[in-house]
Design an enzyme around this catalytic site. Structure first.
Site, mmCIF file in Angstrom:
data_model
loop_
_atom_site.group_PDB
_atom_site.id
_atom_site.type_symbol
_atom_site.label_atom_id
_atom_site.label_comp_id
_atom_site.label_asym_id
_atom_site.label_seq_id
_atom_site.Cartn_x
_atom_site.Cartn_y
_atom_site.Cartn_z
ATOM 1 N N CYS A 9 80.972 21.575 84.446
ATOM 2 C CA CYS A 9 82.321 21.851 83.977
ATOM 3 C C CYS A 9 83.330 21.331 84.995
ATOM 4 O O CYS A 9 83.068 21.297 86.194
ATOM 5 C CB CYS A 9 82.502 23.355 83.779
ATOM 6 S SG CYS A 9 84.132 23.826 83.134
ATOM 7 N N ASP A 66 85.898 22.802 85.956
ATOM 8 C CA ASP A 66 86.500 23.927 86.671
ATOM 9 C C ASP A 66 86.434 23.705 88.185
ATOM 10 O O ASP A 66 85.381 23.388 88.732
ATOM 11 C CB ASP A 66 85.748 25.219 86.307
ATOM 12 C CG ASP A 66 86.487 26.472 86.747
ATOM 13 O OD1 ASP A 66 86.725 26.617 87.961
ATOM 14 O OD2 ASP A 66 86.815 27.312 85.886
ATOM 15 N N HIS A 97 79.092 27.824 83.660
ATOM 16 C CA HIS A 97 79.406 28.886 84.621
ATOM 17 C C HIS A 97 80.055 30.074 83.918
ATOM 18 O O HIS A 97 80.802 29.908 82.946
ATOM 19 C CB HIS A 97 80.329 28.364 85.735
ATOM 20 C CG HIS A 97 81.709 27.990 85.250
ATOM 21 N ND1 HIS A 97 82.787 28.839 85.317
ATOM 22 C CD2 HIS A 97 82.172 26.856 84.672
ATOM 23 C CE1 HIS A 97 83.856 28.245 84.828
ATOM 24 N NE2 HIS A 97 83.510 27.031 84.419
ATOM 25 N N CYS A 155 83.959 30.768 82.164
ATOM 26 C CA CYS A 155 84.391 29.433 81.732
ATOM 27 C C CYS A 155 85.600 29.533 80.795
ATOM 28 O O CYS A 155 85.523 30.149 79.717
ATOM 29 C CB CYS A 155 83.237 28.727 81.021
ATOM 30 S SG CYS A 155 83.656 27.072 80.426
#
Length: 212
Positions: free
Chosen positions: A44, A46, A100, A103
């Protein structure tokens, strides 16, 4: 002229490079002429989930692709080209698909019907709509678990997304071609816990599975 806001990043970069050279004068020289990563990481975007940091990897060890909610779409040429290059040109022997907990993409997919994104025709709206479509079974289970704590339900929805994207990954052309050619390639689906800093393996596959 360098933009003022970039200066802190440049300062940290210089400090990091100096520390590496002090510990090993040949640190950068050894990665200068080629890369030979052992794994492709699909994660991701992130900012709290940096692949190299949480795996303790050095330059040259991971080939990395990141996008919102670690999605795998067969029509995504960006990801498919990364897969092709990593498998057939770099010869990676491991692919790690990592989601994760916490998210934001998964949470956005959950709340999409009531979100302003539902009325948009934008790249982000299309992405979240595709994500919601891919986790339909997870959404059914989420709404059926009325007595369960919200955090636990969201964590299970994140895991459902990893499983859904993993299914897309092992069915995509580059991965199937590698297995059909007898190439050694293991594919893992994992989830990262922001609270503990630990990775958890959810699923794994190392060969094409025959359809009954």
């Amino acid at each position: 002229m360098i933009v003022t806001t970039l200066k802190p990043l440049l300062a940290k970069n210089r400090s990091w490079a100096l520390q590496r050279r002090e510990r090993n004068p040949d640190y950068f020289e050894q990665y200068l002429h080629q890369q030979k990563p052992h794994s492709l990481w699909i994660g991701c975007s992130d900012s709290r989930v940096p692949a190299e940091v949480l795996t303790g990897s050095h330059p040259g060890e991971l080939f990395v692709h990141r996008n919102i909610a670690n999605m795998v779409a067969p029509d995504d040429d960006n990801l498919m080209s990364v897969l092709q290059y990593a498998i057939f040109y770099l010869g990676v022997e491991r692919i790690v698909l990592c989601g994760h907990y916490g998210c934001g993409g998964v949470q956005a997919a959950l709340g999409l019907p009531a979100s302003p994104l539902a009325k948009e025709d934008s790249a982000l709206a299309r992405r979240i709509a595709a994500l919601r479509s891919s986790v339909q079974q997870g959404l059914v289970e989420y709404h059926a678990s009325a007595e369960e704590e919200e955090s636990s339900k969201l964590n299970r929805l994140v895991e459902a997304n990893v499983i859904a994207q993993f299914a897309q990954l092992v069915a995509c052309e580059p991965v199937r071609q590698a297995w059909q050619a007898g190439q050694s390639l293991e594919v893992f689906g994992c989830v990262y816990d922001l609270q503990s800093g630990h990775l958890k393996e959810l699923t794994q596959q190392s060969a094409e599975e025959s359809v009954p």
